[in-house]
Design an enzyme around this catalytic site. Structure first.
Site, PDB file in Angstrom:
ATOM      1  N   ASN A   1       0.856  -1.187   0.000  1.00 53.48           N
ATOM      2  CA  ASN A   1       0.000   0.000   0.000  1.00 53.48           C
ATOM      3  C   ASN A   1       0.895   1.240   0.000  1.00 53.48           C
ATOM      4  O   ASN A   1       1.682   1.433   0.931  1.00 53.48           O
ATOM      5  CB  ASN A   1      -0.900  -0.019   1.244  1.00 53.48           C
TER       6      ASN A   1
ATOM      7  N   HIS B   1       1.118   6.254   1.839  1.00 53.94           N
ATOM      8  CA  HIS B   1       1.864   7.228   2.644  1.00 53.94           C
ATOM      9  C   HIS B   1       3.097   7.791   1.956  1.00 53.94           C
ATOM     10  O   HIS B   1       3.743   8.709   2.465  1.00 53.94           O
ATOM     11  CB  HIS B   1       2.122   6.657   4.038  1.00 53.94           C
TER      12      HIS B   1
ATOM     13  N   HIS C   1      -5.515   3.729  -1.597  1.00 52.86           N
ATOM     14  CA  HIS C   1      -6.795   4.069  -0.976  1.00 52.86           C
ATOM     15  C   HIS C   1      -7.175   5.475  -1.409  1.00 52.86           C
ATOM     16  O   HIS C   1      -6.596   6.452  -0.949  1.00 52.86           O
ATOM     17  CB  HIS C   1      -6.653   3.990   0.543  1.00 52.86           C
TER      18      HIS C   1
ATOM     19  N   ARG D   1      -9.296   8.087  -0.820  1.00 53.57           N
ATOM     20  CA  ARG D   1     -10.244   8.506   0.198  1.00 53.57           C
ATOM     21  C   ARG D   1     -11.094   9.676  -0.291  1.00 53.57           C
ATOM     22  O   ARG D   1     -10.640  10.475  -1.120  1.00 53.57           O
ATOM     23  CB  ARG D   1      -9.515   8.940   1.483  1.00 53.57           C
TER      24      ARG D   1
ATOM     25  N   ARG E   1      -6.789  12.780   1.264  1.00 57.44           N
ATOM     26  CA  ARG E   1      -5.699  13.205   2.150  1.00 57.44           C
ATOM     27  C   ARG E   1      -4.334  12.707   1.684  1.00 57.44           C
ATOM     28  O   ARG E   1      -3.310  13.263   2.027  1.00 57.44           O
ATOM     29  CB  ARG E   1      -5.963  12.727   3.582  1.00 57.44           C
TER      30      ARG E   1
ATOM     31  N   GLU F   1      -8.653   0.650  -2.916  1.00 57.40           N
ATOM     32  CA  GLU F   1      -9.492   0.715  -1.727  1.00 57.40           C
ATOM     33  C   GLU F   1     -10.388   1.941  -1.828  1.00 57.40           C
ATOM     34  O   GLU F   1      -9.935   3.029  -2.215  1.00 57.40           O
ATOM     35  CB  GLU F   1      -8.651   0.825  -0.463  1.00 57.40           C
TER      36      GLU F   1
ATOM     37  N   THR G   1      -8.124   3.768   8.982  1.00 47.73           N
ATOM     38  CA  THR G   1      -9.330   2.937   9.026  1.00 47.73           C
ATOM     39  C   THR G   1      -9.483   2.307  10.402  1.00 47.73           C
ATOM     40  O   THR G   1      -8.550   1.691  10.921  1.00 47.73           O
ATOM     41  CB  THR G   1      -9.224   1.834   7.957  1.00 47.73           C
TER      42      THR G   1
ATOM     43  N   GLU H   1     -10.916  -9.277   3.014  1.00 45.58           N
ATOM     44  CA  GLU H   1      -9.644  -8.920   3.656  1.00 45.58           C
ATOM     45  C   GLU H   1      -9.934  -8.745   5.132  1.00 45.58           C
ATOM     46  O   GLU H   1     -10.723  -7.870   5.527  1.00 45.58           O
ATOM     47  CB  GLU H   1      -9.050  -7.651   3.064  1.00 45.58           C
TER      48      GLU H   1
ATOM     49  N   HIS I   1      -3.755  -4.304   7.663  1.00 44.95           N
ATOM     50  CA  HIS I   1      -3.892  -3.105   8.505  1.00 44.95           C
ATOM     51  C   HIS I   1      -3.044  -3.212   9.774  1.00 44.95           C
ATOM     52  O   HIS I   1      -3.220  -4.121  10.585  1.00 44.95           O
ATOM     53  CB  HIS I   1      -5.328  -2.767   8.892  1.00 44.95           C
TER      54      HIS I   1
HETATM   55  C1  LIG Z   1      -8.213  -0.289   4.793  1.00 41.50           C
HETATM   56  C2  LIG Z   1      -6.910  -0.190   5.460  1.00 41.50           C
HETATM   57  O1  LIG Z   1      -6.669  -0.740   6.488  1.00 41.50           O
HETATM   58  C3  LIG Z   1      -5.841   0.603   4.859  1.00 41.50           C
HETATM   59  O2  LIG Z   1      -5.441   0.067   3.686  1.00 41.50           O
HETATM   60  C4  LIG Z   1      -6.288   2.021   4.633  1.00 41.50           C
HETATM   61  O3  LIG Z   1      -5.630   2.558   3.520  1.00 41.50           O
HETATM   62  C5  LIG Z   1      -5.935   2.786   5.877  1.00 41.50           C
HETATM   63  O4  LIG Z   1      -6.165   4.138   5.612  1.00 41.50           O
HETATM   64  P1  LIG Z   1      -4.879   5.088   5.517  1.00 41.50           P
HETATM   65  O5  LIG Z   1      -3.998   4.558   4.448  1.00 41.50           O
HETATM   66  O6  LIG Z   1      -5.501   6.427   5.201  1.00 41.50           O
HETATM   67  O7  LIG Z   1      -4.216   5.003   6.865  1.00 41.50           O
HETATM   68  N1  LIG Z   2      -5.745  -2.863   3.836  1.00 36.25           N
HETATM   69  C1  LIG Z   2      -4.518  -2.688   4.593  1.00 36.25           C
HETATM   70  C2  LIG Z   2      -3.522  -1.909   3.807  1.00 36.25           C
HETATM   71  O1  LIG Z   2      -3.654  -1.759   2.598  1.00 36.25           O
HETATM   72  C3  LIG Z   2      -2.358  -1.334   4.487  1.00 36.25           C
HETATM   73  O2  LIG Z   2      -2.654  -0.940   5.788  1.00 36.25           O
HETATM   74  P1  LIG Z   2      -1.414  -0.367   6.637  1.00 36.25           P
HETATM   75  O3  LIG Z   2      -0.313  -1.380   6.559  1.00 36.25           O
HETATM   76  O4  LIG Z   2      -1.005   0.933   6.011  1.00 36.25           O
HETATM   77  O5  LIG Z   2      -1.962  -0.225   8.040  1.00 36.25           O
END
Ligand SMILES: CC(=O)[C@@H](O)[C@H](O)COP(=O)(O)O
Ligand SMILES: NCC(=O)COP(=O)(O)O
Length: 254
Positions: A13, A16, A49, A51, A55, A76, A107, A157, A197
């Site tokens: 993911n 960030h 994600h 959103r 953000r 996402e 989340t 998931e 997560h």
């Molecule tokens: C759904 C999940 O757990 C994450 O993939 C999600 O992206 C968390 O949101 P942030 O990335 O904004 O922290």
């Molecule tokens: N769905 C979880 C994800 O994509 C990544 O979550 P995180 O490792 O950033 O908390």
């Protein structure tokens, strides 16, 4: 049984990377570049994600990644008309339906599928109409798993945040067992079971050892490590960690 029969896949993911970019409103670091580096380092997929408040990941990132990813996109998103329209345009391989609250830092819980089954079912069908596989981001809860199955979703998931937040051994073991039981139950229903997560380099091995799990989506911890050692190394480290844990779990079966 070999790793080939029970691979554990890593979805990186890159949200960030965009958080860092947006901190100064500049064009760098570019999530598109990060995705390419993560894929070269062994990521099996890229999770982003989009959103409602944008953000971190922006619409421009999604549009470019739809053309540049060599693996596959897991988009996402919340279940809104806006996001369903974006998914219909971008046609990601997967779309993970997640709950969203603007005020949340990240989340906070799983999607309440049981409480909005018709709405989720419609969203799953809408995604399927353009070839996107829906994944439902849910808590390790049999009621939610049953509802996910009833919605027509093929993939879930499991939200590992509750496990990741534990500060005691007893709490970790209890939440880990809940995840094991949920993974076994969902697998038994014929669902593909992913998880994610809050996973990092010190709590992911136990999750990778849960054999019915197919893919772990990990972001914040990988990007945090990348700040210090580089993204290539951070992805390789996580990939190796997960594969070693999976191999160990398979070996213990025999
Ligand atoms: C759904 C999940 O757990 C994450 O993939 C999600 O992206 C968390 O949101 P942030 O990335 O904004 O922290
Ligand atoms: N769905 C979880 C994800 O994509 C990544 O979550 P995180 O490792 O950033 O908390």
């Amino acid at each position: 049984m070999s790793l080939q029969q029970f691979p554990i896949l890593l979805g990186v993911n890159i949200d960030h990377v965009a958080t860092l970019r947006n901190a100064r409103g500049v064009s760098y670091p570019d999530p598109v570049t990060a995705a390419a580096l993560a894929e070269q380092a062994g990521a099996d997929g890229i999770t982003i994600h989009l959103r409602e408040d944008r953000r971190h990941i922006h619409d421009r990132d999604v549009e470019l990644l739809a053309h540049t990813l060599q693996t596959r996109m897991n988009l996402e998103m919340a279940i809104t008309d806006e996001m369903l329209a974006i998914a219909a345009k971008v046609k990601p391989a997967y779309s993970c339906l997640v709950p969203e609250k603007r005020a949340e830092l990240t989340t906070e819980g799983g999607l309440d599928v049981a409480g909005q089954l018709a709405r989720v079912t419609d969203a799953v069908a809408s995604l399927a109409s353009h070839g996107t596989i829906a994944s439902l981001f849910i808590d390790a809860d049999k009621k939610q798993i049953d509802a996910a199955k009833a919605s027509g979703a093929q993939v879930i998931e499991l939200h590992t945040g509750h496990y990741a937040e534990q500060t005691t051994e007893a709490g970790q073991q209890q939440t880990l067992q809940q995840l094991r039981d949920a993974a076994d139950y969902a697998h038994g229903l014929g669902l593909q079971v992913n998880a994610g997560h809050g996973l990092h380099y010190h709590n992911s091995a136990a999750i990778a050892a849960i054999l019915p799990l197919v893919e772990l989506n990990i972001g914040h911890a990988i990007i945090a490590r990348a700040v210090l050692v580089g993204l290539d190394q951070a992805v390789r480290d996580m990939k190796q960690l997960l594969q070693q844990a999976r191999m160990q779990a398979i070996a213990e079966l025999n």
